[in-house]
Design a protein around this motif. Sequence first.
Motif, PDB file in Angstrom:
ATOM      1  N   GLU A 475      15.812  -8.617  18.616  1.00  0.00           N
ATOM      2  CA  GLU A 475      15.425  -7.390  17.937  1.00  0.00           C
ATOM      3  C   GLU A 475      14.453  -7.672  16.797  1.00  0.00           C
ATOM      4  N   TYR A 476      14.575  -8.879  16.216  1.00  0.00           N
ATOM      5  CA  TYR A 476      13.646  -9.227  15.135  1.00  0.00           C
ATOM      6  C   TYR A 476      12.214  -9.191  15.647  1.00  0.00           C
ATOM      7  N   GLU A 477      11.987  -9.733  16.829  1.00  0.00           N
ATOM      8  CA  GLU A 477      10.633  -9.741  17.380  1.00  0.00           C
ATOM      9  C   GLU A 477      10.168  -8.323  17.696  1.00  0.00           C
ATOM     10  N   LYS A 478      11.064  -7.473  18.170  1.00  0.00           N
ATOM     11  CA  LYS A 478      10.678  -6.083  18.440  1.00  0.00           C
ATOM     12  C   LYS A 478      10.286  -5.368  17.149  1.00  0.00           C
ATOM     13  N   ARG A 479      11.090  -5.566  16.129  1.00  0.00           N
ATOM     14  CA  ARG A 479      10.779  -4.921  14.858  1.00  0.00           C
ATOM     15  C   ARG A 479       9.527  -5.488  14.216  1.00  0.00           C
ATOM     16  N   GLU A 480       9.343  -6.801  14.407  1.00  0.00           N
ATOM     17  CA  GLU A 480       8.117  -7.402  13.873  1.00  0.00           C
ATOM     18  C   GLU A 480       6.896  -6.880  14.621  1.00  0.00           C
ATOM     19  N   LYS A 481       7.029  -6.668  15.906  1.00  0.00           N
ATOM     20  CA  LYS A 481       5.936  -6.093  16.688  1.00  0.00           C
ATOM     21  C   LYS A 481       5.647  -4.668  16.234  1.00  0.00           C
ATOM     22  N   ALA A 487       1.076  -1.794  10.721  1.00  0.00           N
ATOM     23  CA  ALA A 487       0.072  -2.395   9.840  1.00  0.00           C
ATOM     24  C   ALA A 487      -1.332  -2.165  10.389  1.00  0.00           C
ATOM     25  N   ALA A 488      -1.452  -2.218  11.724  1.00  0.00           N
ATOM     26  CA  ALA A 488      -2.759  -1.941  12.312  1.00  0.00           C
ATOM     27  C   ALA A 488      -3.166  -0.484  12.074  1.00  0.00           C
ATOM     28  N   LYS A 489      -2.236   0.439  12.223  1.00  0.00           N
ATOM     29  CA  LYS A 489      -2.529   1.840  11.931  1.00  0.00           C
ATOM     30  C   LYS A 489      -2.879   2.028  10.457  1.00  0.00           C
ATOM     31  N   ARG A 490      -2.164   1.332   9.598  1.00  0.00           N
ATOM     32  CA  ARG A 490      -2.472   1.419   8.161  1.00  0.00           C
ATOM     33  C   ARG A 490      -3.870   0.927   7.862  1.00  0.00           C
ATOM     34  N   ASP A 491      -4.228  -0.202   8.467  1.00  0.00           N
ATOM     35  CA  ASP A 491      -5.576  -0.734   8.243  1.00  0.00           C
ATOM     36  C   ASP A 491      -6.636   0.235   8.779  1.00  0.00           C
ATOM     37  N   ALA A 492      -6.331   0.845   9.928  1.00  0.00           N
ATOM     38  CA  ALA A 492      -7.289   1.821  10.462  1.00  0.00           C
ATOM     39  C   ALA A 492      -7.399   3.037   9.542  1.00  0.00           C
ATOM     40  N   ALA A 493      -6.257   3.470   9.002  1.00  0.00           N
ATOM     41  CA  ALA A 493      -6.288   4.606   8.073  1.00  0.00           C
ATOM     42  C   ALA A 493      -7.038   4.266   6.797  1.00  0.00           C
ATOM     43  N   GLN A 494      -6.882   3.033   6.349  1.00  0.00           N
ATOM     44  CA  GLN A 494      -7.587   2.612   5.129  1.00  0.00           C
ATOM     45  C   GLN A 494      -9.100   2.588   5.364  1.00  0.00           C
ATOM     46  N   ALA A 495      -9.496   2.133   6.530  1.00  0.00           N
ATOM     47  CA  ALA A 495     -10.920   2.138   6.855  1.00  0.00           C
ATOM     48  C   ALA A 495     -11.444   3.567   6.953  1.00  0.00           C
ATOM     49  N   GLU A 496     -10.653   4.451   7.541  1.00  0.00           N
ATOM     50  CA  GLU A 496     -11.060   5.851   7.656  1.00  0.00           C
ATOM     51  C   GLU A 496     -11.152   6.507   6.279  1.00  0.00           C
ATOM     52  N   VAL A 497     -10.235   6.121   5.385  1.00  0.00           N
ATOM     53  CA  VAL A 497     -10.304   6.635   3.999  1.00  0.00           C
ATOM     54  C   VAL A 497     -11.582   6.188   3.322  1.00  0.00           C
ATOM     55  N   GLY A 498     -11.984   4.953   3.528  1.00  0.00           N
ATOM     56  CA  GLY A 498     -13.251   4.481   2.936  1.00  0.00           C
ATOM     57  C   GLY A 498     -14.435   5.266   3.450  1.00  0.00           C
ATOM     58  N   LYS A 499     -14.426   5.536   4.753  1.00  0.00           N
ATOM     59  CA  LYS A 499     -15.542   6.299   5.323  1.00  0.00           C
ATOM     60  C   LYS A 499     -15.559   7.730   4.778  1.00  0.00           C
ATOM     61  N   LEU A 500     -14.382   8.386   4.743  1.00  0.00           N
ATOM     62  CA  LEU A 500     -14.329   9.751   4.228  1.00  0.00           C
ATOM     63  C   LEU A 500     -14.692   9.819   2.749  1.00  0.00           C
ATOM     64  N   SER A 501     -14.321   8.827   2.009  1.00  0.00           N
ATOM     65  CA  SER A 501     -14.663   8.809   0.578  1.00  0.00           C
ATOM     66  C   SER A 501     -16.165   8.695   0.399  1.00  0.00           C
ATOM     67  N   ARG A 533       1.701   6.911   3.488  1.00  0.00           N
ATOM     68  CA  ARG A 533       2.920   6.901   4.305  1.00  0.00           C
ATOM     69  C   ARG A 533       3.014   5.647   5.154  1.00  0.00           C
ATOM     70  N   LEU A 534       1.916   5.280   5.796  1.00  0.00           N
ATOM     71  CA  LEU A 534       1.922   4.062   6.611  1.00  0.00           C
ATOM     72  C   LEU A 534       2.167   2.825   5.761  1.00  0.00           C
ATOM     73  N   SER A 535       1.568   2.777   4.588  1.00  0.00           N
ATOM     74  CA  SER A 535       1.789   1.602   3.718  1.00  0.00           C
ATOM     75  C   SER A 535       3.245   1.501   3.308  1.00  0.00           C
ATOM     76  N   GLY A 536       3.901   2.639   3.059  1.00  0.00           N
ATOM     77  CA  GLY A 536       5.318   2.596   2.713  1.00  0.00           C
ATOM     78  C   GLY A 536       6.182   2.139   3.880  1.00  0.00           C
ATOM     79  N   GLU A 537       5.892   2.650   5.071  1.00  0.00           N
ATOM     80  CA  GLU A 537       6.663   2.241   6.251  1.00  0.00           C
ATOM     81  C   GLU A 537       6.487   0.746   6.544  1.00  0.00           C
ATOM     82  N   VAL A 538       5.244   0.275   6.412  1.00  0.00           N
ATOM     83  CA  VAL A 538       5.009  -1.167   6.641  1.00  0.00           C
ATOM     84  C   VAL A 538       5.764  -1.997   5.622  1.00  0.00           C
ATOM     85  N   ALA A 539       5.767  -1.549   4.361  1.00  0.00           N
ATOM     86  CA  ALA A 539       6.482  -2.296   3.330  1.00  0.00           C
ATOM     87  C   ALA A 539       7.986  -2.305   3.597  1.00  0.00           C
ATOM     88  N   ASP A 540       8.535  -1.154   4.022  1.00  0.00           N
ATOM     89  CA  ASP A 540       9.974  -1.093   4.310  1.00  0.00           C
ATOM     90  C   ASP A 540      10.345  -2.001   5.486  1.00  0.00           C
TER      91      ASP A 540
END
Length: 590
Positions: A475-481, A487-501, A533-540
């Motif tokens: 289960e550790y590997e599933k949760r890590e996946k 984290a990939a979605k967060r990075d994509a959202a961060q890139a989209e935020v830069g573009k929108l800004s 929201r994504l950054s919080g979920e990744v941190a948790d």
Amino acid sequence: KRAALAHSWAALPGTPSVCVFVCMRRSISRLSRSSKSERSSTSGDPFAAAPVRGPSPRGPLTRTVSRFSADPDRAHDKKVAGLPIDPAVTAAKLSLRRLRDAVDTTASFYSKYAERKRGAASGNLPLLLPDLAEWSRHEAFCGDEESRRALHTCAAQLAAIDDLLAAEHEAIGRAAAGLRGEARRLCEEGLDAVCAFELALRDASAASEAATKALRRGAAAGEAAKADGRKAAALKDEKRRQAAQAAAQRAQERSDADVVQAEGAVRRAEELLARLASDAQPAALRAAAEARQRAEDGPVASAAEGLRDAYGCFALGAARVLRGCQLPSGYCPTAKRKAPKETGARFASYVVQWTLAKRRGKAAAALLDEFAKSGLEALLSPPGEEAALELLAARCESEEAARRLRAVPLAEEAQAEAARGCGQCHSACVALSAACGEFRLLLKERVGMYFFFWLPGFCSPSRLLLKEWVASADEYEKREKARRGLAAKRDAAQAEVGKLSAAAEGAGAAGKSGGAAEKARAALEKKRGELARLSGEVADKAAANEAIAADLEAFAAGMAGGGGRSVRRLVCAPLRECVVAYAALCATRA
């Protein structure tokens, strides 16, 4: 003449008794054959000795009695039934038979014990733990080096004691073979001497009885010839009287010759009976006594010493094994169940280690349970040994041989000590089996499901969440996946935020209408909320995974340490106590 020659040859020093008896019986046979030939050559003279049935006294040395064949002892007793045999000869024969039968019983008793097949069904189940030895040498062993050495040393000590048991059984088998071979041969040799004398006495008695009957027939024929002569003298016819008198004279001469021949046969038979009583009987008794003495002082006493040496060597060897000596070099058995294969996951090595430990602990617990059920009473000696040896000792006339046989079984104090040792060893085996079972359950719980409610820093909702979420080490590997996906979605959202800004700043600088600038700023705020929201979920998820990893690391460190949940405490300590109790039990046989 031949009988006299045999008698003179028997008087020579160093002549074997059996050979004397066989020679005498051959003389009787020749005498009977010569009398038979003389009877056939003298116009049917009935005076002759009884024929002899054969030169073999008792048949082969090996006494094979089955339901389809007669007992050779009973068959021999039928042959000599009714003869005037000295009670001393009968007593010597029966005594040797009892000794021979006791030797056969004791040899079969120890042969069955030494040749038992291994297994719980036969009660010959060795205390061996090859799974623990293989586990300690495996690369996926989850303990430290000290526990690795302790496990392998204890398993090697059990293997060394098993080798000592095999050597003991071989020595017991050799002692049984000596009883069955040499001791039985000597008993049969003494019995052959006595039985040969009895058969010679039977043949001589038969010859004497036949000669006596022939003498009576000859005397009766002479009286009949005399009566015929008197009748012939009363005849009036001269020719008939002369013929009858001549016939009566010839009959009288034949009867006189038969009487002389029968008297000689009676005299020779009586002389032979006298020689048998004066010379052959003492020789037979001496041969029987010498054979018994050689059997008791030789192979019987040697078998007793061989049994004592076998038990003593086993006990001393077990004591040396307990001190760390005589261990088998390079002891590395193979386990029946294969080890699990490792994957490329982060904690896959821990899963392999604990799964391997769980399997080896389960196999060791099963072996210990079977050993504890099989019983330890037949480990030190075969059940009923004292009664078997007492039977043989009671049949021995030699006090030294009887003393040696009675010294083989354990004394009363040693038996009480061995009984206490059996109880302690049984308790130690049960305790080790329970420890292996607890160790297996602990590993099964750890591998199968992780409960983090006892970890500090987790609130109740997190406990329930983790208990449902984490079901196995995979289960550790599933949760890590899942965390990496977030984290990939967060990075994509961060890139989209830069573009929108950048787009919003460009629209404000260009002085576009208020509607377009508002839309750009609204899209930017929405994307920033999604990023938060994504950054919080990744941190948790990262925090939860690190907690799981910390628990796994702590459990692995505890297994390899010296604490309460370590291999050293859970397995090595009870295994050492079991080996000490087992070796101490084996050492009591000395």
